[in-house]
Motif scaffolding. Structure first.
Motif, PDB file in Angstrom:
ATOM      1  N   GLN A   1      37.903  51.703  50.699  1.00  9.84           N
ATOM      2  CA  GLN A   1      37.365  52.850  49.979  1.00  9.84           C
ATOM      3  C   GLN A   1      38.495  53.823  49.670  1.00  9.84           C
ATOM      4  O   GLN A   1      39.354  54.072  50.516  1.00  9.84           O
ATOM      5  N   VAL A   2      38.498  54.331  48.461  1.00 10.35           N
ATOM      6  CA  VAL A   2      39.490  55.325  48.037  1.00 10.35           C
ATOM      7  C   VAL A   2      38.777  56.649  47.803  1.00 10.35           C
ATOM      8  O   VAL A   2      37.759  56.690  47.108  1.00 10.35           O
ATOM      9  N   GLN A   3      39.301  57.698  48.376  1.00  9.70           N
ATOM     10  CA  GLN A   3      38.727  59.029  48.179  1.00  9.70           C
ATOM     11  C   GLN A   3      39.806  59.990  47.692  1.00  9.70           C
ATOM     12  O   GLN A   3      40.929  59.962  48.185  1.00  9.70           O
TER      13      GLN A   3
ATOM     14  N   ALA B   1      44.946  61.605  47.982  1.00  9.49           N
ATOM     15  CA  ALA B   1      44.169  60.383  48.050  1.00  9.49           C
ATOM     16  C   ALA B   1      44.243  59.790  49.441  1.00  9.49           C
ATOM     17  O   ALA B   1      45.277  59.847  50.107  1.00  9.49           O
TER      18      ALA B   1
ATOM     19  N   ASN C   1      41.906  62.588  38.740  1.00  9.94           N
ATOM     20  CA  ASN C   1      41.571  61.206  38.409  1.00  9.94           C
ATOM     21  C   ASN C   1      42.804  60.349  38.618  1.00  9.94           C
ATOM     22  O   ASN C   1      43.882  60.686  38.134  1.00  9.94           O
TER      23      ASN C   1
ATOM     24  N   ASN D   1      44.210  56.345  38.238  1.00 10.30           N
ATOM     25  CA  ASN D   1      44.027  54.942  37.863  1.00 10.30           C
ATOM     26  C   ASN D   1      44.809  54.127  38.884  1.00 10.30           C
ATOM     27  O   ASN D   1      46.038  54.121  38.857  1.00 10.30           O
TER      28      ASN D   1
ATOM     29  N   ARG E   1      43.314  49.297  44.405  1.00  9.12           N
ATOM     30  CA  ARG E   1      43.017  49.306  45.829  1.00  9.12           C
ATOM     31  C   ARG E   1      43.481  48.000  46.449  1.00  9.12           C
ATOM     32  O   ARG E   1      43.397  46.945  45.820  1.00  9.12           O
TER      33      ARG E   1
ATOM     34  N   ARG F   1      41.345  50.544  38.605  1.00 12.31           N
ATOM     35  CA  ARG F   1      40.144  51.245  38.195  1.00 12.31           C
ATOM     36  C   ARG F   1      40.359  52.732  38.387  1.00 12.31           C
ATOM     37  O   ARG F   1      41.310  53.159  39.053  1.00 12.31           O
ATOM     38  N   ASP F   2      39.469  53.503  37.785  1.00 14.32           N
ATOM     39  CA  ASP F   2      39.556  54.955  37.882  1.00 14.32           C
ATOM     40  C   ASP F   2      38.791  55.476  39.095  1.00 14.32           C
ATOM     41  O   ASP F   2      37.657  55.061  39.351  1.00 14.32           O
ATOM     42  N   TYR F   3      39.430  56.405  39.788  1.00 15.25           N
ATOM     43  CA  TYR F   3      38.802  57.089  40.911  1.00 15.25           C
ATOM     44  C   TYR F   3      38.799  58.584  40.609  1.00 15.25           C
ATOM     45  O   TYR F   3      39.740  59.103  39.996  1.00 15.25           O
ATOM     46  N   TRP F   4      37.748  59.265  41.073  1.00  9.70           N
ATOM     47  CA  TRP F   4      37.564  60.684  40.771  1.00  9.70           C
ATOM     48  C   TRP F   4      37.389  61.501  42.045  1.00  9.70           C
ATOM     49  O   TRP F   4      36.783  61.046  43.018  1.00  9.70           O
TER      50      TRP F   4
END
Length: 121
Positions: A1-3, A24, A96, A98, A101, A108-111
């Motif tokens: 999981q990326v936060q 992150a 944001n 890109n 993981r 993919r994009d993470y917010w």
């Protein structure tokens, strides 16, 4: 999981400055672009600034000369220094990434969850 977690928002008077940061956590293998977006009430989300893996930055016309984006690749941190703030900069600001993981096959994009910036006297 990326936060992604933003910090640094708040209330500032016109002409003032704020510094936003985004950190992150999680199993990140690689990050391409890092970006800041913002969304004002009743408006669509817009790109404010972005920075590539190689450190090339781009800005929305409305913030050129006032905002500076930078990144610490080793720490997976992106910052947005905002100077000469105006009332029209009031919005929720989102970071944001890109990113790839660990274990994934595609970027993919993470917010982030967003941080409120209010410019008012």
């Amino acid at each position: 999981q990326v936060q992604l977690v933003e910090s640094g928002g708040g209330l500032v008077q016109p002409g003032g400055a704020l510094r936003l940061s985004c950190a992150a956590s999680g199993s990140i293998f690689s990050i391409n672009a890092m970006r800041w977006y913002r969304q004002a009430p009743g408006k669509e989300r817009e790109l404010v600034a972005g920075i590539t893996r190689g450190g090339i930055a781009n800005y929305a016309d409305s913030v050129k000369g006032r905002f500076t984006i930078s990144r610490d690749t080793a720490k997976n941190i992106v910052t947005l220094q905002m100077n000469s703030l105006k009332a029209e900069d009031t919005a929720v600001y989102y970071c944001n990434y890109n990113a790839l993981r660990a274990g994934d096959l595609a970027y993919r994009d993470y917010w982030g969850q967003g941080t409120q910036v209010t410019v008012s006297s």
